[in-house]
Design an enzyme around this catalytic site. Structure first.
Site, short mmCIF file in Angstrom:
data_model
loop_
_atom_site.label_atom_id
_atom_site.label_comp_id
_atom_site.label_asym_id
_atom_site.label_seq_id
_atom_site.Cartn_x
_atom_site.Cartn_y
_atom_site.Cartn_z
N TYR A 63 0.86 -1.18 0.00
CA TYR A 63 0.00 0.00 0.00
C TYR A 63 0.90 1.23 0.00
O TYR A 63 1.11 1.87 1.02
CB TYR A 63 -0.94 -0.01 1.21
CG TYR A 63 -1.97 -1.13 1.16
CD1 TYR A 63 -1.87 -2.17 0.24
CD2 TYR A 63 -3.05 -1.15 2.01
CE1 TYR A 63 -2.80 -3.19 0.19
CE2 TYR A 63 -3.99 -2.17 1.97
CZ TYR A 63 -3.85 -3.20 1.06
OH TYR A 63 -4.78 -4.20 1.02
N ASP A 77 -9.94 -10.90 6.32
CA ASP A 77 -11.34 -11.08 5.90
C ASP A 77 -11.66 -12.57 5.81
O ASP A 77 -12.75 -13.02 6.15
CB ASP A 77 -11.61 -10.44 4.52
CG ASP A 77 -12.07 -8.99 4.63
OD1 ASP A 77 -11.52 -8.26 5.48
OD2 ASP A 77 -12.97 -8.58 3.86
N LYS A 90 5.42 -15.00 -0.30
CA LYS A 90 5.16 -15.36 -1.69
C LYS A 90 6.49 -15.21 -2.42
O LYS A 90 6.58 -14.62 -3.49
CB LYS A 90 4.07 -14.46 -2.28
CG LYS A 90 3.55 -14.90 -3.64
CD LYS A 90 2.89 -16.27 -3.66
CE LYS A 90 2.68 -16.74 -5.09
NZ LYS A 90 2.27 -18.16 -5.16
N ASP A 119 -0.95 -18.22 -1.02
CA ASP A 119 -2.02 -19.00 -1.65
C ASP A 119 -2.26 -20.31 -0.89
O ASP A 119 -3.39 -20.67 -0.55
CB ASP A 119 -1.72 -19.26 -3.14
CG ASP A 119 -0.27 -19.58 -3.43
OD1 ASP A 119 0.55 -19.65 -2.49
OD2 ASP A 119 0.06 -19.78 -4.62
N ASP A 140 -4.31 -7.99 5.09
CA ASP A 140 -5.64 -7.45 4.83
C ASP A 140 -6.56 -8.55 4.28
O ASP A 140 -7.68 -8.77 4.76
CB ASP A 140 -5.51 -6.30 3.81
CG ASP A 140 -6.78 -5.50 3.64
OD1 ASP A 140 -7.75 -5.75 4.39
OD2 ASP A 140 -6.80 -4.62 2.76
#
Ligand code: NAI
Ligand code: MG
Length: 354
Positions: free
Chosen positions: A135, A246, A185, A218, A242
């Site tokens: 971000y 969720d 990752k 993933d 983030d």
């Protein structure tokens, strides 16, 4: 009587609905612990943006800097681009107050059904890097409107930034079940993520009592669904944390159950407490938002302000209220309104002074 000054930003949509309820729970619990909380509310929101051209006034950060903590509902509304509401309010506050640790617990509650097998044993905390990473403001767009239009956005990972969030996560793991998973990752992202992994490995050496591993984001997402109880503390970059939070909220049973703390662990600046969910325009104004995420966020604020007993009492009351199907909101299959669900939490506070 100990007092704290709280800046309140209810925001948009269900933000004000759940914040009002969270404040009434705070009002009910504070006097039982010799606390007095003084609030000042600010109308900073998308509505303000539409009326004045800015989500918050020029002196907003200076004003908020005078508070002991900030309680936020949610910002965002159709018609105002989401990057405007996010970068016009939430992100400037997180960055100005160096709230680098975003703490997002998720756990199963007795009686609340998880959509996944084993979700009833979920009890983890996502520790999200909150001020750098993906971000970033660095980048730009070229050749707008032409066939060769392009966009570039840089990710920023600093040694200071990665080290402090990873340390924070290891310290939290020490206080919990002593397990940490790092979200990476480094197979696909070949500069920043191998750097992240190196720092994690270095910091891990300082915490020999914590058992740790790393998973590609993933595979980690799949593992959270397939074996949720396996995780204790999960540390991730701004984007990965983030998304994961969720997911973990959904595994817990609803986004309406997920709280968060944006911490400046140094205590130099005020920290900010807010539900993980957004302004939910689809249910706004209907009185059906689940207030538990906002209430739990308020409980995290009490803990941060040095009142763990009051904090734990609020969480126990929320847990007790969720166990009763008649006081659950529609996202959990119930029929209670936001206000009724909040009243049930207040009732469940009872005489519990532990
Ligand atoms: P959202 O979290 O607002 O809603 C996603 C889904 O979850 C919706 O179906 C909503 O009804 C449901 N939901 C969320 N909170 C709930 C609650 N307390 N009780 C019951 N159901 C709940 O995410 P969405 O739709 O992606 O974003 C809506 C707006 O909120 C956008 O403008 C977005 O930018 C903003 N947003 C703001 C955040 C913040 O202020 N921290 C965080 C996430 C989104
Ligand atoms: Mg999010």
């Amino acid at each position: 009587m100990q007092s704290h000054r709280i800046g309140v930003i209810p925001g948009d949509g269900i933000g004000p609905e759940v914040t009002t309820v969270a404040q009434s729970v705070l009002e009910a619990v504070a006097p039982r612990h010799g606390l007095s909380l003084d609030y000042e509310a600010f109308d900073w929101s998308c509505r303000r943006y539409v009326e004045t051209g800015a989500m918050m006034p020029d002196d907003a950060i200076a004003v908020l800097g005078g508070f002991d903590a900030i309680l936020l509902g949610a910002v965002g509304w159709p018609g105002v681009p989401d990057h405007v509401s996010l970068w016009g309010l939430l992100i400037p506050i997180r960055r100005a107050f160096r709230q680098f640790a975003n703490i997002r617990p998720a756990r199963a509650f007795p009686g609340v059904a998880s959509p996944v097998r084993g979700g009833d044993r979920l009890d983890l905390v996502v520790v999200r890097e909150n001020v750098e990473g993906e971000y970033s403001e660095i980048g730009g767009r070229l050749n707008r409107g032409f066939p060769d239009e392009m966009a570039v956005q840089e990710s920023v990972f600093t040694r200071v930034g990665v080290t402090r969030i990873v340390r924070h996560a290891f310290e939290l793991a020490q206080q919990r079940r002593g397990r940490l998973t790092s979200a990476t990752k480094s197979n696909g992202i070949v500069h920043t993520m191998p750097f992240w992994d190196e720092v994690v490995r270095e910091v891990a050496g300082e915490y020999p009592d914590v058992e740790w591993d790393q998973l590609h984001i993933d595979a980690l997402a799949a593992a959270v669904v397939l074996d949720p109880a396996r995780f204790d503390v999960v540390v991730g970059s701004n984007l990965f944390g983030d998304i994961l939070s969720d997911l973990t909220a959904a595994v817990a049973g609803s986004l309406g159950l997920a709280p968060s703390a944006n911490l400046d662990p140094t205590g130099e600046f005020p920290s900010m407490f807010e539900p993980v969910h957004g302004s939910a325009p689809d249910i706004a104004g209907k009185g059906m938002a689940n207030p538990v995420a906002a209430i739990w966020s308020a409980a995290m604020m009490l803990e941060h302000l040095g009142h763990p007993g009051a904090s734990a009492q609020v969480l126990r009351a929320a847990e007790a209220s969720l166990a009763d199907p008649t006081t659950r909101t529609p996202d959990l299959g119930g029929t209670a309104s936001t206000e009724e669900a909040g009243a049930a939490v207040i009732a469940a506070l009872g005489d519990d002074r532990r």
